[in-house]
Write a protein that holds these residues in place. Structure first.
Motif, PDB file in Angstrom:
ATOM      1  N   PRO A  47       0.836  -1.210   0.000  1.00 54.39           N
ATOM      2  CA  PRO A  47       0.000   0.000   0.000  1.00 54.39           C
ATOM      3  C   PRO A  47       0.867   1.255   0.000  1.00 54.39           C
ATOM      4  CG  PRO A  47      -0.059  -1.080   2.138  1.00 54.39           C
ATOM      5  CD  PRO A  47       0.694  -1.982   1.222  1.00 54.39           C
ATOM      6  N   VAL A  48       0.364   2.286  -0.614  1.00 52.65           N
ATOM      7  CA  VAL A  48       1.087   3.554  -0.692  1.00 52.65           C
ATOM      8  C   VAL A  48       0.930   4.288   0.636  1.00 52.65           C
ATOM      9  CG1 VAL A  48       1.220   5.756  -1.912  1.00 52.65           C
ATOM     10  CG2 VAL A  48       0.637   3.664  -3.152  1.00 52.65           C
ATOM     11  N   PRO A  49       2.043   4.729   1.207  1.00 54.17           N
ATOM     12  CA  PRO A  49       1.921   5.475   2.466  1.00 54.17           C
ATOM     13  C   PRO A  49       1.218   6.801   2.227  1.00 54.17           C
ATOM     14  CG  PRO A  49       4.184   5.501   1.692  1.00 54.17           C
ATOM     15  CD  PRO A  49       3.419   4.585   0.783  1.00 54.17           C
ATOM     16  N   SER A  50       0.517   7.269   3.228  1.00 57.44           N
ATOM     17  CA  SER A  50      -0.215   8.529   3.087  1.00 57.44           C
ATOM     18  C   SER A  50       0.766   9.694   2.979  1.00 57.44           C
ATOM     19  CB  SER A  50      -1.147   8.736   4.276  1.00 57.44           C
ATOM     20  OG  SER A  50      -0.394   8.803   5.467  1.00 57.44           O
ATOM     21  N   ALA A  51       0.340  10.741   2.327  1.00 62.35           N
ATOM     22  CA  ALA A  51       1.189  11.916   2.134  1.00 62.35           C
ATOM     23  C   ALA A  51       1.445  12.594   3.475  1.00 62.35           C
ATOM     24  CB  ALA A  51       0.502  12.885   1.184  1.00 62.35           C
ATOM     25  N   ARG A  53       1.829  15.550   6.205  1.00 62.08           N
ATOM     26  CA  ARG A  53       1.016  16.752   6.445  1.00 62.08           C
ATOM     27  C   ARG A  53       1.769  17.975   5.948  1.00 62.08           C
ATOM     28  NH1 ARG A  53      -4.175  15.325   8.107  1.00 62.08           N
ATOM     29  NH2 ARG A  53      -3.951  13.317   9.082  1.00 62.08           N
TER      30      ARG A  53
END
Length: 66
Positions: A47-51, A53
């Motif tokens: 899964p792609v890590p979240s961007a 902040r």
């Protein structure tokens, strides 16, 4: 045309139909195998890590004069 020629023609046509049916069956199995392999590869993608902040002002404008 004699009877032997008609029989040979009928046998040839039947053999061609059987060869085509076998070829189509093999093609379908190969497509099923490729589809399952593609699904396995897609599921293996992590899964792609979240961007992170970022501040709200970043990414709102594009520098078009560069």
């Amino acid at each position: 045309m004699d009877v032997t020629g008609i029989a040979q023609l009928a046998t040839s046509i039947a053999d061609t139909g059987n060869k085509q049916a076998v070829g189509i069956a093999v093609l379908k199995k190969a497509q099923d195998l490729q589809a399952s392999s593609a699904n396995a590869l897609l599921e293996a993608i992590p899964p792609v890590p979240s961007a992170p902040r970022l501040p709200a002002n970043l990414g709102n404008t594009i520098n078009t004069t560069a």
